[in-house]
Design a protein around this motif. Structure first.
Motif, PDB file in Angstrom:
ATOM      1  N   THR A   1      17.725   0.850  29.407  1.00 35.21           N
ATOM      2  CA  THR A   1      17.331   0.465  27.877  1.00 35.21           C
ATOM      3  C   THR A   1      15.788   0.089  27.703  1.00 35.21           C
ATOM      4  N   THR A   2      15.226  -0.488  28.648  1.00 34.83           N
ATOM      5  CA  THR A   2      13.888  -0.571  28.540  1.00 34.83           C
ATOM      6  C   THR A   2      13.208   0.603  28.808  1.00 34.83           C
ATOM      7  N   ARG A   3      13.459   1.470  29.710  1.00 32.64           N
ATOM      8  CA  ARG A   3      12.876   2.704  30.009  1.00 32.64           C
ATOM      9  C   ARG A   3      13.019   3.467  28.622  1.00 32.64           C
ATOM     10  N   ALA A   4      14.050   3.376  27.986  1.00 32.71           N
ATOM     11  CA  ALA A   4      14.069   4.280  26.916  1.00 32.71           C
ATOM     12  C   ALA A   4      13.165   3.614  25.547  1.00 32.71           C
ATOM     13  N   VAL A   5      13.181   2.200  25.681  1.00 37.87           N
ATOM     14  CA  VAL A   5      12.402   1.690  24.590  1.00 37.87           C
ATOM     15  C   VAL A   5      10.903   2.074  24.793  1.00 37.87           C
ATOM     16  N   VAL A   6      10.329   1.857  25.985  1.00 35.83           N
ATOM     17  CA  VAL A   6       8.992   2.118  26.410  1.00 35.83           C
ATOM     18  C   VAL A   6       8.704   3.573  26.106  1.00 35.83           C
ATOM     19  N   PHE A   7       9.280   4.246  26.576  1.00 37.71           N
ATOM     20  CA  PHE A   7       9.053   5.624  25.996  1.00 37.71           C
ATOM     21  C   PHE A   7       9.051   6.377  24.856  1.00 37.71           C
ATOM     22  N   SER A   8      10.067   5.572  23.912  1.00 46.66           N
ATOM     23  CA  SER A   8      10.095   5.678  22.479  1.00 46.66           C
ATOM     24  C   SER A   8       8.889   5.269  21.997  1.00 46.66           C
ATOM     25  N   ALA A   9       8.528   4.149  22.350  1.00 47.59           N
ATOM     26  CA  ALA A   9       7.364   3.352  21.530  1.00 47.59           C
ATOM     27  C   ALA A   9       6.098   4.238  22.341  1.00 47.59           C
ATOM     28  N   SER A  10       5.987   4.823  23.209  1.00 47.93           N
ATOM     29  CA  SER A  10       4.917   5.542  23.581  1.00 47.93           C
ATOM     30  C   SER A  10       5.004   6.818  22.925  1.00 47.93           C
ATOM     31  N   THR A  11       5.809   7.466  22.855  1.00 48.25           N
ATOM     32  CA  THR A  11       5.752   8.691  21.977  1.00 48.25           C
ATOM     33  C   THR A  11       5.368   8.518  20.273  1.00 48.25           C
ATOM     34  N   THR A  12       5.927   7.333  19.934  1.00 48.90           N
ATOM     35  CA  THR A  12       5.457   7.026  18.554  1.00 48.90           C
ATOM     36  C   THR A  12       4.163   6.643  18.570  1.00 48.90           C
ATOM     37  N   ALA A  13       3.593   6.060  19.626  1.00 48.68           N
ATOM     38  CA  ALA A  13       2.045   5.470  19.729  1.00 48.68           C
ATOM     39  C   ALA A  13       1.106   6.760  19.707  1.00 48.68           C
ATOM     40  N   VAL A  14       1.637   7.768  20.618  1.00 52.65           N
ATOM     41  CA  VAL A  14       0.888   8.816  20.385  1.00 52.65           C
ATOM     42  C   VAL A  14       0.764   9.659  19.121  1.00 52.65           C
ATOM     43  N   ALA A  15       1.703   9.697  18.461  1.00 53.53           N
ATOM     44  CA  ALA A  15       1.702  10.427  17.025  1.00 53.53           C
ATOM     45  C   ALA A  15       0.661   9.412  16.229  1.00 53.53           C
ATOM     46  N   PHE A  16       0.787   8.170  16.097  1.00 53.87           N
ATOM     47  CA  PHE A  16      -0.043   7.102  15.444  1.00 53.87           C
ATOM     48  C   PHE A  16      -1.437   6.977  15.882  1.00 53.87           C
ATOM     49  N   ALA A  17      -1.642   7.380  17.128  1.00 47.59           N
ATOM     50  CA  ALA A  17      -3.259   7.423  17.656  1.00 47.59           C
ATOM     51  C   ALA A  17      -3.725   8.532  17.106  1.00 47.59           C
ATOM     52  N   CYS A  18      -3.169   9.705  16.986  1.00 43.98           N
ATOM     53  CA  CYS A  18      -3.939  10.993  16.532  1.00 43.98           C
ATOM     54  C   CYS A  18      -4.191  10.879  14.869  1.00 43.98           C
ATOM     55  N   LEU A  19      -3.651   9.852  14.283  1.00 42.33           N
ATOM     56  CA  LEU A  19      -4.057   9.518  12.919  1.00 42.33           C
ATOM     57  C   LEU A  19      -5.316   8.922  12.769  1.00 42.33           C
ATOM     58  N   LEU A  20      -5.792   8.613  13.912  1.00 39.42           N
ATOM     59  CA  LEU A  20      -7.452   7.957  14.049  1.00 39.42           C
ATOM     60  C   LEU A  20      -8.450   9.192  14.164  1.00 39.42           C
ATOM     61  N   LEU A  21      -7.792  10.495  14.259  1.00 39.93           N
ATOM     62  CA  LEU A  21      -8.895  11.538  14.331  1.00 39.93           C
ATOM     63  C   LEU A  21      -9.164  12.030  12.831  1.00 39.93           C
ATOM     64  N   SER A  22      -8.421  11.540  11.985  1.00 31.24           N
ATOM     65  CA  SER A  22      -8.516  12.092  10.729  1.00 31.24           C
ATOM     66  C   SER A  22      -9.807  11.710  10.072  1.00 31.24           C
ATOM     67  N   SER A  23     -10.399  12.314   9.112  1.00 31.54           N
ATOM     68  CA  SER A  23     -11.790  11.937   8.281  1.00 31.54           C
ATOM     69  C   SER A  23     -11.410  11.242   7.062  1.00 31.54           C
ATOM     70  N   HIS A  24     -10.190  11.061   6.801  1.00 31.23           N
ATOM     71  CA  HIS A  24      -9.665  10.409   5.602  1.00 31.23           C
ATOM     72  C   HIS A  24      -9.532   8.808   5.984  1.00 31.23           C
ATOM     73  N   PRO A  25     -10.283   8.212   5.229  1.00 28.61           N
ATOM     74  CA  PRO A  25     -10.331   6.532   5.740  1.00 28.61           C
ATOM     75  C   PRO A  25      -9.010   5.854   5.377  1.00 28.61           C
ATOM     76  N   GLY A  26      -8.164   6.185   4.418  1.00 23.01           N
ATOM     77  CA  GLY A  26      -6.732   5.818   4.183  1.00 23.01           C
ATOM     78  C   GLY A  26      -5.927   5.969   5.312  1.00 23.01           C
ATOM     79  N   THR A  27      -5.924   7.210   6.031  1.00 23.47           N
ATOM     80  CA  THR A  27      -5.191   7.608   7.018  1.00 23.47           C
ATOM     81  C   THR A  27      -5.569   6.845   8.153  1.00 23.47           C
ATOM     82  N   VAL A  28      -6.993   6.672   8.518  1.00 21.46           N
ATOM     83  CA  VAL A  28      -7.160   6.187   9.767  1.00 21.46           C
ATOM     84  C   VAL A  28      -6.713   4.681   9.706  1.00 21.46           C
ATOM     85  N   GLY A  29      -6.918   4.108   8.536  1.00 20.99           N
ATOM     86  CA  GLY A  29      -6.532   2.744   8.502  1.00 20.99           C
ATOM     87  C   GLY A  29      -5.065   2.357   8.650  1.00 20.99           C
TER      88      GLY A  29
END
Length: 853
Positions: free
Chosen positions: A791-819
């Motif tokens: 269960t924890t393995r699934a939660v951690v990897f699920s959170a990690s995959t979501t975190a990768v997607a969220f982190a890529c939003l920081l590459l945007s030049s749009h302030p709202g998207t970065v925020g």
């Protein structure tokens, strides 16, 4: 429920081929339906409900003055006032001719009326000053009227210099024009396109400020809301005109332009960030599942679910708005968690059950309760936005809520079928992290200390909440480097051109006049405009001055004969003559100008032509303006031109008042004071300042209402499913705690909530409640201690995959998207921390399995 899901999963395994074929057919139909029926509505004005009181006032004003709606504001900055005038009129004429691109075009600060009445609209003292300057410049005006060329200017200077030599004048009146001409001559020797001579400043002493050299054109473009950039063709046409106009800068702003450019900003770098996001997710999935076959099955399930959700959107809301278009990100971010949980549970079951058929069925039984509960509670969280007035999020809630149901069904039907067809290998070893058992023992042994420490942190977090700020200015979410936003910020530096104004609709002109008298007494108001401001005060006294000026200058400006343009040889000869006169006159300015003109007289033809054009570029326009100013007449409200009246009087006689703030409108608190102060006198105000403030109140209210409704509804569902109030608290408590810590961190670090990142809160609800449910259900089933389990393995990897997607939003030049990316990552960190630390300590040792079964 567990038996039903287990049988459904086993059925899909046995009929895997038919399930996959059926899914392919349904997906194909969904693609066809969505591509033909689902549109994009980029009209941000439709994001909020139309039955709100302030929206009704706003729509009433728009209906009364339809020409003022959805305008592009074209800002023209000229090297000189006359060049700005020429450019503004050129643009207005060309836009008026293109009825296929523009419905309506006007110049709010220029045109025939202002050319004629401009002097009359000045204060009486300034009218006198301008008249004195023009009388002083009479010889120059007369010479230029007869010979409107560089030759005519040089002849006039020669006569004046001759008068100085003979002692007829002291030559002081020549210093300013000689210095101005010397500047142009020096610039010509350095640059192929020198800055033009400012004739308005030279003749009247006015026109040297930035506002004097700035003009505006307002136009209502034909918009195509089916396009991602509704005004793109109109903007391209305006930019093409601006590129052909020398010595002016043409910029476009307005709500429509900012929306268009915002889409460009959001999409900028999207390919790179999406590629990095996909690659990162793939790597994490491979580490978590150790099987390409499982990854293919999961990705296929996600794609099918996304397309089915898009078809649902096409059937219900018909078109996606600028908020609901985010349903895809929400769907993938949450649905992938369902898939990871099922896939890892299957691998864990295979470790104990070698028969893949039985393992698949057992996985369905094991995951029935957590997946159904997670999907139900997340869907309820999204659907709780349906009763709110925020249409943008209301439609997002409907689509995303339905998407969670679709994701659940597919992860219990299509995913098992795909996994069975691809036959991924079983687990070679126990799924989980045995090394984390040390952390499990620590958490169980120090439960009391952890819970006390968490309680202290919660109290500190609650104390920080009053410092939490909400930035309700949507301008701060846009890229300040874009043309439209940088132009608005530039205009806001001048209180007379700030777009943050108020509008008031009154039943008549008399009522508008009375309202202006009341409003201008408010300290927060700089001034209020209505149609009456275009009827000058003290007209009789000013007209006497203008009439005297007309009698004196009229004949001078209307010569019997106008000389043709000079040839190049004539210009060179005039330059050499002037050089001799200047050297004879002496003086530092005369010497500087003589040196520059001498070099120009001996330079190539292009340089001479550049100097000629720089000197005479605005001359015809200046002479035209002086002639027009002398024709000023007495005006009244009734005799004002119709095109001017249309901007201030509606067809039914109602009158508009525009109110400007005396405070810094970019300060949210000051803007609120401005709105409240005026509203206390005139309750029916509307305008951009009201829209900004009330939009924020509506959005905050929508999220507050949705939060209350979703909390209650989720608690009811959990109570029905778990049948114990204590277990419901075990699920809801950590979720609320993670939300508290997230908001407190925002308050402590100065990360403000805004229109963009507030959308991240539903995702917190979805991810947080799902993780808590997984742990509580595992605890009830006896799969404990938690951290070393699948269960924890699934939660951690699920959170990690979501975190990768969220982190890529920081590459945007749009302030709202970065925020938004920052807040999403912050939420995820707290959700994971609470889930992995606080939840195990809160739950404690697992009860007897039979206790909750």
């Amino acid at each position: 429920m567990r038996d039903f899901v287990a049988r459904a999963v086993d059925f899909c395994r046995r009929r895997a081929t038919y399930i996959v074929i059926l899914a392919a057919i349904v997906t194909g139909l969904s693609v066809w339906y969505a591509s033909n029926r689902l549109g994009i509505d980029t009209d941000t004005g439709r994001l909020l409900g139309e039955d709100l009181p302030w929206r009704k006032q706003e729509m009433a004003l728009d209906k009364a003055f339809p020409a003022n709606v959805d305008n592009l504001a074209i800002v023209i900055d000229g090297a000189t006032p006359e060049l700005a005038d020429i450019a503004a009129q050129t643009i207005a004429d060309k836009l008026t001719a293109r009825t296929d691109l523009f419905r309506y075009t006007r110049r709010p600060d220029g045109g025939a009326f202002f050319d004629q009445q401009g002097l009359l609209l000045l204060p009486k003292e300034e009218v006198q000053q301008v008249a004195d300057r023009l009388i002083q410049a009479q010889p120059l005006l007369g010479s230029l009227a007869a010979d409107p060329s560089l030759r005519g200017l040089l002849r006039t200077l020669n006569l004046a210099l001759e008068g100085k030599q003979r002692g007829l004048t002291d030559g002081s009146e020549l210093q300013q024009p000689l210095a101005a001409l010397a500047d142009v001559a020096d610039d010509t020797l350095k640059n192929p396109q020198p800055k033009p001579l400012g004739w308005s400043t030279l003749l009247t002493g006015r026109g040297d400020s930035k506002s004097d050299r700035q003009r505006f054109v307002l136009t209502q473009p034909v918009l195509d809301y089916s396009s991602l950039q509704p005004a793109e063709k109109a903007r391209d046409f305006i930019h093409a005109i601006g590129a052909e106009l020398p010595h002016v800068r043409v910029r476009i702003t307005g709500a429509i332009a900012m929306s268009d450019e915002e889409l460009e900003t959001v999409s900028e770098g999207m390919g790179l960030s999406s590629g990095l996001s996909f690659a990162g997710v793939m790597v994490l999935l491979l580490i978590a599942l150790r099987s390409w076959k499982m990854i293919v099955s999961i990705l296929s399930t996600l794609i099918v679910g996304l397309l089915l959700t898009a078809a649902f959107a096409a059937a219900t809301v018909k078109s996606l708005n600028m908020i609901s278009v985010a349903f895809g990100v929400l769907f993938v971010g949450i649905a992938v968690d369902f898939s990871i949980q099922f896939a890892i549970a299957y691998r864990d079951t295979r470790h104990r059950e070698p028969d893949p058929k039985l393992a698949m069925k057992e996985t369905g039984r094991r995951m029935a309760r957590p997946l159904v509960l997670a999907a139900a509670t997340i869907a309820i969280g999204f659907l709780s936005f349906l009763p709110t007035d925020y249409r943008g999020v209301r439609e997002l809630g409907l689509i995303a809520g339905a998407g969670m149901v679709i994701a659940l069904i597919l992860n219990l039907t299509l995913l098992p079928a795909l996994m069975w067809r691809t036959r991924p290998h079983g687990a070679g070893a126990r799924v989980g992290w045995s090394s984390w058992s040390v952390a499990d023992r620590f958490l169980m042994q120090n439960r009391r200390a952890i819970l006390i420490g968490t309680g202290v942190l919660a109290l500190i977090a609650a104390a920080l909440l009053p410092r939490l700020a909400f930035d309700f200015d949507p301008l701060h979410l846009r890229d300040p480097k874009t043309e439209s936003v940088s132009t608005v910020l530039d205009l806001m530096a001048d209180p007379n051109t700030t777009p943050y104004t108020l509008d008031l609709l009154k039943p008549s002109l008399d009522a508008a006049r009375e309202a202006v008298d009341r409003i201008e007494k408010i300290p927060e108001v700089k001034h209020a405009l209505w149609l009456g401001v275009f009827v000058a005060d003290d007209q009789d006294d000013k007209l006497v001055l203008i009439e005297d000026l007309r009698n004196l200058l009229g004949p001078t400006l209307s010569p019997a004969k106008v000389l043709p343009a000079p040839s190049e040889d004539e210009l060179r000869a005039a330059l050499r003559t002037t050089v001799e006169r200047l050297r004879a006159a002496g003086g530092p300015v005369e010497t500087r100008l003589a040196g520059a003109l001498e070099k120009l007289a001996g330079s190539d033809s292009a340089r001479v032509a550049a100097f000629r054009d720089a000197v005479t570029a605005g001359l015809p326009r200046t002479l035209q303006q002086v002639r027009a100013l002398l024709q000023a007449k007495k005006v009244s409200l009734e005799t004002l031109p119709d095109d001017l009246k249309q901007s201030w009087i509606a067809a039914d006689g109602r009158a508009r008042v525009e109110i400007y703030p005396s405070i810094d409108a970019q300060d949210p608190k000051a803007l609120q004071r401005f709105v409240l102060a005026v509203r206390a006198v005139e309750p029916t105000i509307s305008g951009s300042a009201v829209t900004i403030r009330e939009s924020a109140n509506t959005i905050i209210g929508a999220f507050a209402l949705a939060g209350v409704l979703s909390t209650i509804a989720i608690a009811i569902v959990l109570m029905i499913a778990l049948r114990r109030a204590s277990d419901v608290l075990r699920v809801m408590g950590p979720l609320l705690l993670a939300g508290l810590f997230t908001l407190a961190t925002c308050a402590a670090t100065g990360l403000e909530l805004d229109f963009a990142n507030i959308i991240a809160l539903p995702l917190l609800l979805g991810i947080g409640v799902a993780f808590d449910i997984y742990f509580v259900v595992a605890w009830r089933a006896g799969r404990w201690p938690p951290l070393a389990t699948a269960t924890t393995r699934a939660v951690v990897f699920s959170a990690s995959t979501t975190a990768v997607a969220f982190a890529c939003l920081l590459l945007s030049s749009h302030p709202g998207t970065v925020g938004m990316g920052r807040l999403l990552l912050l939420e995820l960190v707290w959700v994971l921390a609470v889930t992995l630390i606080v939840v195990p300590a809160l739950l404690g040792p697992a009860p007897a399995v039979s206790e909750h079964q």
